[in-house]
Design an enzyme around this catalytic site. Structure first.
Site, PDB file in Angstrom:
ATOM      1  N   LYS A 104       6.861 -28.114 -19.582  1.00 48.05           N
ATOM      2  CA  LYS A 104       8.159 -27.648 -20.074  1.00 48.05           C
ATOM      3  C   LYS A 104       9.317 -28.234 -19.265  1.00 48.05           C
ATOM      4  CE  LYS A 104       7.324 -23.197 -19.396  1.00 48.05           C
ATOM      5  NZ  LYS A 104       5.990 -23.173 -18.770  1.00 48.05           N
ATOM      6  N   ARG A 158       9.790 -14.508 -20.385  1.00 47.14           N
ATOM      7  CA  ARG A 158       8.353 -14.436 -20.109  1.00 47.14           C
ATOM      8  C   ARG A 158       7.780 -13.070 -20.416  1.00 47.14           C
ATOM      9  NH1 ARG A 158       8.388 -18.783 -15.849  1.00 47.14           N
ATOM     10  NH2 ARG A 158       6.296 -19.114 -15.087  1.00 47.14           N
ATOM     11  N   ARG A 205      -1.286 -31.501  -8.870  1.00 42.91           N
ATOM     12  CA  ARG A 205       0.079 -31.227  -8.406  1.00 42.91           C
ATOM     13  C   ARG A 205       0.036 -30.522  -7.046  1.00 42.91           C
ATOM     14  NH1 ARG A 205       4.401 -28.143 -12.229  1.00 42.91           N
ATOM     15  NH2 ARG A 205       3.574 -26.230 -11.346  1.00 42.91           N
ATOM     16  N   ARG A 250       2.885 -26.973  -3.573  1.00 44.01           N
ATOM     17  CA  ARG A 250       3.546 -25.709  -3.927  1.00 44.01           C
ATOM     18  C   ARG A 250       2.560 -24.562  -3.764  1.00 44.01           C
ATOM     19  NH1 ARG A 250       6.597 -25.703  -9.739  1.00 44.01           N
ATOM     20  NH2 ARG A 250       5.787 -23.593  -9.787  1.00 44.01           N
ATOM     21  N   ARG A 288      -1.171 -16.874 -12.352  1.00 40.70           N
ATOM     22  CA  ARG A 288      -0.057 -17.272 -13.220  1.00 40.70           C
ATOM     23  C   ARG A 288      -0.533 -17.410 -14.663  1.00 40.70           C
ATOM     24  NH1 ARG A 288       1.954 -22.489 -10.418  1.00 40.70           N
ATOM     25  NH2 ARG A 288       3.664 -22.500 -11.922  1.00 40.70           N
TER      26      ARG A 288
HETATM   27  P1  AMP Z   1       7.789 -21.510 -13.009  1.00 46.31           P
HETATM   28  O1  AMP Z   1       8.233 -22.655 -12.181  1.00 46.31           O
HETATM   29  O2  AMP Z   1       8.597 -21.303 -14.259  1.00 46.31           O
HETATM   30  O3  AMP Z   1       6.300 -21.525 -13.308  1.00 46.31           O
HETATM   31  O4  AMP Z   1       8.050 -20.184 -12.138  1.00 46.31           O
HETATM   32  C1  AMP Z   1       7.495 -20.019 -10.855  1.00 46.31           C
HETATM   33  C2  AMP Z   1       7.402 -18.537 -10.530  1.00 46.31           C
HETATM   34  O5  AMP Z   1       8.710 -17.946 -10.562  1.00 46.31           O
HETATM   35  C3  AMP Z   1       6.593 -17.696 -11.510  1.00 46.31           C
HETATM   36  O6  AMP Z   1       5.216 -17.735 -11.237  1.00 46.31           O
HETATM   37  C4  AMP Z   1       7.192 -16.309 -11.281  1.00 46.31           C
HETATM   38  O7  AMP Z   1       6.752 -15.734 -10.057  1.00 46.31           O
HETATM   39  C5  AMP Z   1       8.665 -16.636 -11.109  1.00 46.31           C
HETATM   40  N1  AMP Z   1       9.358 -16.670 -12.412  1.00 46.31           N
HETATM   41  C6  AMP Z   1       9.971 -17.742 -12.992  1.00 46.31           C
HETATM   42  N2  AMP Z   1      10.517 -17.412 -14.165  1.00 46.31           N
HETATM   43  C7  AMP Z   1      10.243 -16.091 -14.354  1.00 46.31           C
HETATM   44  C8  AMP Z   1      10.517 -15.161 -15.399  1.00 46.31           C
HETATM   45  N3  AMP Z   1      11.189 -15.513 -16.498  1.00 46.31           N
HETATM   46  N4  AMP Z   1      10.075 -13.882 -15.243  1.00 46.31           N
HETATM   47  C9  AMP Z   1       9.416 -13.497 -14.144  1.00 46.31           C
HETATM   48  N5  AMP Z   1       9.096 -14.323 -13.125  1.00 46.31           N
HETATM   49  C10 AMP Z   1       9.507 -15.614 -13.228  1.00 46.31           C
END
Ligand code: AMP
Length: 201
Positions: free
Chosen positions: A13, A88, A127, A133, A144
């Site tokens: 994404k 989410r 990654r 990370r 996740r």
């Molecule tokens: P991402 O890079 O979008 O996968 O986000 C990394 C982490 O940030 C996720 O695993 C969550 O802990 C937190 N996070 C990001 N976006 C959200 C969201 N919309 N709602 C809740 N937690 C989020």
């Protein structure tokens, strides 16, 4: 036009959103990027969410909704937003609808990148090796994926029910995925023009 890029973690994404920013002038709103930035700059918020993020769980709806609202306020003239990693949960999607409605706008399309879970695990292992990370470690990544399945995937039916869901093959090459997204956006622009509705965001 406001677009949600939808899919599990590591579906691609972010990569696609960045391309759309460069090519079409959208503003990318990635809650993951915002939360990582808060951590890097050492804010209270960053400290509060660090452990939750590293474990692979979702941070609270309240936090991410406030981040999005802040960005909507900061970009009143944007040609369109790409929501990447948000919403989410069902409450997040309801809040997004309300925030956009109060600005005379709406979610126009939701593009779902469909991907194979095992391929994601392979992708993320690479990654993790390259970028390190913490939330890419195998245990956190599993969490996740679970969060996606239990809390995020129910949104698929919500947006399908609203007639906004478009599904594309996220396992195709990056170029093919971009082309599929471009096709959807171009078709949307054409329909909007034909309706004479104007591309109000
Ligand atoms: P991402 O890079 O979008 O996968 O986000 C990394 C982490 O940030 C996720 O695993 C969550 O802990 C937190 N996070 C990001 N976006 C959200 C969201 N919309 N709602 C809740 N937690 C989020």
């Amino acid at each position: 036009m406001n677009l949600i890029l939808f899919g599990p973690p590591a579906a691609g994404k972010g990569t696609q959103a960045k391309k759309l920013v460069a090519e079409r002038g959208f503003v990318q709103l990635s809650t993951g990027d915002m939360l990582r930035a808060a951590r890097t700059s050492g804010t209270e918020l960053g400290k509060r969410v660090a452990g939750i993020m590293d474990s692979g769980s979702l941070v609270s709806d309240e936090i991410v909704i406030a981040l999005i609202e802040e960005q909507l306020n900061l970009n009143p003239k944007a040609a369109g937003f790409i929501f990447d990693g948000f919403p989410r949960t069902i409450p997040q999607s309801t809040a997004l609808d309300d925030m956009l409605k109060s600005r005379g706008s709406q979610v126009h399309a939701v593009i779902r990148l469909k991907v194979d879970e095992q391929a994601l695990i392979n992708r993320i292992t690479k990654r993790y090796e390259a970028e390190g990370r913490a939330d890419d470690n195998p245990e956190a990544f599993r969490k996740r994926l679970d969060a996606y399945t239990n809390q995020t995937a129910p949104l698929i039916d919500v947006y399908r029910g609203q007639g906004k869901l478009q599904e594309i093959d996220g396992m195709a090459s990056m170029e093919a995925v971009s082309a599929a997204i471009a096709g959807i956006l171009d078709a949307h622009a054409k329909t909007t023009k034909a309706k004479g509705a104007g591309a109000k965001n």
